[in-house]
Design an enzyme around this catalytic site. Structure first.
Site, PDB file in Angstrom:
ATOM      1  N   TYR A  87      52.127  43.162  43.499  1.00  0.00           N
ATOM      2  CA  TYR A  87      51.131  43.267  44.575  1.00  0.00           C
ATOM      3  C   TYR A  87      51.804  43.221  45.954  1.00  0.00           C
ATOM      4  O   TYR A  87      51.172  43.506  46.962  1.00  0.00           O
ATOM      5  CB  TYR A  87      50.078  42.148  44.526  1.00  0.00           C
ATOM      6  CG  TYR A  87      49.316  42.018  43.229  1.00  0.00           C
ATOM      7  CD1 TYR A  87      49.316  43.034  42.274  1.00  0.00           C
ATOM      8  CD2 TYR A  87      48.581  40.869  42.952  1.00  0.00           C
ATOM      9  CE1 TYR A  87      48.625  42.889  41.083  1.00  0.00           C
ATOM     10  CE2 TYR A  87      47.887  40.724  41.770  1.00  0.00           C
ATOM     11  CZ  TYR A  87      47.917  41.733  40.836  1.00  0.00           C
ATOM     12  OH  TYR A  87      47.232  41.575  39.660  1.00  0.00           O
ATOM     13  N   ASN A 123      30.893  33.973  44.967  1.00  0.00           N
ATOM     14  CA  ASN A 123      31.549  34.070  43.661  1.00  0.00           C
ATOM     15  C   ASN A 123      31.810  32.687  43.070  1.00  0.00           C
ATOM     16  O   ASN A 123      31.662  32.474  41.859  1.00  0.00           O
ATOM     17  CB  ASN A 123      32.848  34.865  43.782  1.00  0.00           C
ATOM     18  CG  ASN A 123      32.592  36.310  44.165  1.00  0.00           C
ATOM     19  OD1 ASN A 123      31.452  36.780  44.114  1.00  0.00           O
ATOM     20  ND2 ASN A 123      33.631  37.024  44.549  1.00  0.00           N
ATOM     21  N   LEU A 127      34.419  41.854  38.319  1.00  0.00           N
ATOM     22  CA  LEU A 127      33.307  42.576  38.959  1.00  0.00           C
ATOM     23  C   LEU A 127      33.428  44.078  38.690  1.00  0.00           C
ATOM     24  O   LEU A 127      32.793  44.884  39.366  1.00  0.00           O
ATOM     25  CB  LEU A 127      33.317  42.317  40.473  1.00  0.00           C
ATOM     26  CG  LEU A 127      33.372  40.833  40.863  1.00  0.00           C
ATOM     27  CD1 LEU A 127      33.435  40.673  42.375  1.00  0.00           C
ATOM     28  CD2 LEU A 127      32.168  40.089  40.293  1.00  0.00           C
ATOM     29  N   ILE A 165      38.859  35.661  37.882  1.00  0.00           N
ATOM     30  CA  ILE A 165      39.577  35.699  39.168  1.00  0.00           C
ATOM     31  C   ILE A 165      39.083  36.878  40.007  1.00  0.00           C
ATOM     32  O   ILE A 165      39.856  37.796  40.320  1.00  0.00           O
ATOM     33  CB  ILE A 165      41.114  35.774  38.970  1.00  0.00           C
ATOM     34  CG1 ILE A 165      41.492  36.814  37.906  1.00  0.00           C
ATOM     35  CG2 ILE A 165      41.684  34.417  38.612  1.00  0.00           C
ATOM     36  CD1 ILE A 165      42.983  37.184  37.927  1.00  0.00           C
TER      37      ILE A 165
HETATM   38  N1  LIG Z   1      46.897  41.437  35.233  1.00  0.00           N
HETATM   39  C1  LIG Z   1      46.601  42.649  35.654  1.00  0.00           C
HETATM   40  O1  LIG Z   1      47.156  43.662  35.187  1.00  0.00           O
HETATM   41  C2  LIG Z   1      45.556  42.811  36.714  1.00  0.00           C
HETATM   42  C3  LIG Z   1      45.013  44.085  36.991  1.00  0.00           C
HETATM   43  C4  LIG Z   1      44.017  44.168  37.966  1.00  0.00           C
HETATM   44  C5  LIG Z   1      43.586  43.042  38.640  1.00  0.00           C
HETATM   45  N2  LIG Z   1      44.157  41.811  38.371  1.00  0.00           N
HETATM   46  C6  LIG Z   1      43.737  40.588  39.086  1.00  0.00           C
HETATM   47  O2  LIG Z   1      42.321  40.489  39.085  1.00  0.00           O
HETATM   48  C7  LIG Z   1      41.847  40.353  40.416  1.00  0.00           C
HETATM   49  C8  LIG Z   1      40.460  40.914  40.571  1.00  0.00           C
HETATM   50  O3  LIG Z   1      40.376  42.245  40.134  1.00  0.00           O
HETATM   51  P1  LIG Z   1      40.076  43.479  41.091  1.00  0.00           P
HETATM   52  O4  LIG Z   1      40.617  43.183  42.435  1.00  0.00           O
HETATM   53  O5  LIG Z   1      40.540  44.683  40.362  1.00  0.00           O
HETATM   54  O6  LIG Z   1      38.493  43.646  41.119  1.00  0.00           O
HETATM   55  P2  LIG Z   1      37.174  42.724  41.099  1.00  0.00           P
HETATM   56  O7  LIG Z   1      37.482  41.315  41.363  1.00  0.00           O
HETATM   57  O8  LIG Z   1      36.448  43.090  39.852  1.00  0.00           O
HETATM   58  O9  LIG Z   1      36.375  43.381  42.326  1.00  0.00           O
HETATM   59  C9  LIG Z   1      36.800  43.234  43.638  1.00  0.00           C
HETATM   60  C10 LIG Z   1      35.859  44.044  44.540  1.00  0.00           C
HETATM   61  O10 LIG Z   1      34.558  43.452  44.525  1.00  0.00           O
HETATM   62  C11 LIG Z   1      34.177  43.118  45.880  1.00  0.00           C
HETATM   63  N3  LIG Z   1      33.437  41.836  45.838  1.00  0.00           N
HETATM   64  C12 LIG Z   1      33.945  40.596  45.665  1.00  0.00           C
HETATM   65  N4  LIG Z   1      32.953  39.677  45.648  1.00  0.00           N
HETATM   66  C13 LIG Z   1      31.802  40.354  45.834  1.00  0.00           C
HETATM   67  C14 LIG Z   1      30.436  39.948  45.935  1.00  0.00           C
HETATM   68  N5  LIG Z   1      30.075  38.667  45.785  1.00  0.00           N
HETATM   69  N6  LIG Z   1      29.506  40.905  46.149  1.00  0.00           N
HETATM   70  C15 LIG Z   1      29.853  42.228  46.260  1.00  0.00           C
HETATM   71  N7  LIG Z   1      31.126  42.667  46.171  1.00  0.00           N
HETATM   72  C16 LIG Z   1      32.108  41.734  45.958  1.00  0.00           C
HETATM   73  C17 LIG Z   1      35.474  42.980  46.654  1.00  0.00           C
HETATM   74  O11 LIG Z   1      35.209  43.253  48.018  1.00  0.00           O
HETATM   75  P3  LIG Z   1      35.789  42.371  49.240  1.00  0.00           P
HETATM   76  O12 LIG Z   1      37.284  42.300  49.060  1.00  0.00           O
HETATM   77  O13 LIG Z   1      35.350  43.140  50.413  1.00  0.00           O
HETATM   78  O14 LIG Z   1      35.172  41.000  49.187  1.00  0.00           O
HETATM   79  C18 LIG Z   1      36.340  44.048  45.987  1.00  0.00           C
HETATM   80  O15 LIG Z   1      36.037  45.322  46.497  1.00  0.00           O
HETATM   81  C19 LIG Z   1      42.926  41.080  41.231  1.00  0.00           C
HETATM   82  O16 LIG Z   1      42.854  40.751  42.604  1.00  0.00           O
HETATM   83  C20 LIG Z   1      44.175  40.583  40.558  1.00  0.00           C
HETATM   84  O17 LIG Z   1      44.492  39.265  40.993  1.00  0.00           O
HETATM   85  C21 LIG Z   1      45.112  41.687  37.403  1.00  0.00           C
END
Ligand SMILES: NC(=O)c1ccc[n+]([C@@H]2O[C@H](COP(=O)([O-])OP(=O)(O)OC[C@H]3O[C@@H](n4cnc5c(N)ncnc54)[C@H](OP(=O)(O)O)[C@@H]3O)[C@@H](O)[C@H]2O)c1
Length: 258
Positions: free
Chosen positions: A36, A230, A179, A218
């Site tokens: 990242y 959240n 999400l 997360i």
């Molecule tokens: N191990 C792996 O291979 C892997 C792969 C992908 C992700 N991850 C981890 O998982 C974490 C989360 O996954 P992700 O970032 O893909 O997606 P996510 O958490 O499913 O979704 C994030 C999105 O949702 C929005 N959001 C957050 N809270 C909200 C709410 N209460 N209402 C409306 N929208 C909301 C955020 O916007 P804002 O930012 O504007 O709040 C962002 O655009 C990553 O940051 C990372 O740490 C790990």
């Protein structure tokens, strides 16, 4: 591992402010990764959050991941030390193998992680994006207990067998992209439950995942409003019928295939 139901995903966060805010509103688990390219930012936010609150460093789980290029036995130690330096921490509370690909060789990579546990640099070892056979092999190859499996888990991508495996072997499932990357508002069963509880589809998605033992989430969030919403979502209780309807969603979309 004793992880809270909602931690903070930091992929894409390039500003320390939301990290500090997260600590001040109650987050105690920060998730980053070498790939990242934001470990220094997360470290800055962690330091600012600790300075501005009475939260103690030992109350926060700082997790990062070794990318697939850094999984050779001679690369694991130096890379983990660099991550700890960038994060400004003496100990990595949780260090994951990000994907079982590239230089990953369970019989070589995992003993190198065990050595870091013995040295005291790493407190817990995790894996991410593993399938059942990879998990069995990792458990076999590790001396340390497997602490966590971080895997994609949301209403559009749900693999109950992975949760069952975690239950049987006593490690935590850390649900990433809970999400669905912001797409949970497209799913009827989630939208219906949100309307019934006068809340948002995002809150329903978090409540649905965290109700499954031993799953924690997360979600990534940047604004204080999303961070707080959240965190509070884990207190929402869905009915068995609402849960079953979300379990049964048939549309499958993996956001992070290999
Ligand atoms: N191990 C792996 O291979 C892997 C792969 C992908 C992700 N991850 C981890 O998982 C974490 C989360 O996954 P992700 O970032 O893909 O997606 P996510 O958490 O499913 O979704 C994030 C999105 O949702 C929005 N959001 C957050 N809270 C909200 C709410 N209460 N209402 C409306 N929208 C909301 C955020 O916007 P804002 O930012 O504007 O709040 C962002 O655009 C990553 O940051 C990372 O740490 C790990």
């Amino acid at each position: 591992m004793d992880l809270p139901p909602v931690g903070l995903g930091t992929m894409g966060i390039d500003d320390p402010e939301p990290i500090g805010t997260a600590l001040s509103v109650g987050y105690r688990h920060l998730d980053t990764a070498r790939i990242y390219d934001n470990e220094a930012v997360v470290g800055e936010g962690l330091a600012a959050g600790l300075a501005a609150t009475d939260v103690r460093r030992e109350d926060v789980t700082v997790a990062t991941k070794l990318w697939i290029d850094d999984l050779g036995p001679d690369d694991v130690g130096p890379t983990a030390r660099e991550s700890a330096d960038l994060l400004g921490v003496e100990t990595l509370d949780l260090l994951y193998v990000h994907r079982p690909r590239g230089a990953y060789d369970p019989e070589a990579t995992l003993p190198a992680l065990d050595a870091l546990v013995d040295d005291g640099l790493v407190r817990n070892v995790g894996v991410s994006n593993f399938e059942l056979a990879d998990l069995d092999r990792a458990i076999e190859a590790l001396d340390a207990p497997l602490a966590a499996h971080q895997t994609e888990l949301h209403p559009l991508f749900y693999k109950p067998a992975l949760i069952e495996h975690a239950r049987e072997h006593g490690y935590t499932v850390v649900a990433y992209s809970p999400l669905a990357g912001g797409r949970v508002g497209e799913i009827d069963a989630v939208v219906d439950a949100a309307a019934a509880h006068d809340t948002t589809p995002e809150a329903v998605a978090i409540a649905w995942a965290t109700a499954k033992e031993p799953v924690v989430t997360i979600p990534k969030a940047s604004s204080e409003r999303h961070l707080r919403a959240n965190l509070a979502a884990a207190d929402l209780e869905l009915s068995p019928a609402e849960t079953a309807a979300i379990d049964a969603v048939e549309r499958e979309e993996e956001l992070f295939p290999e």
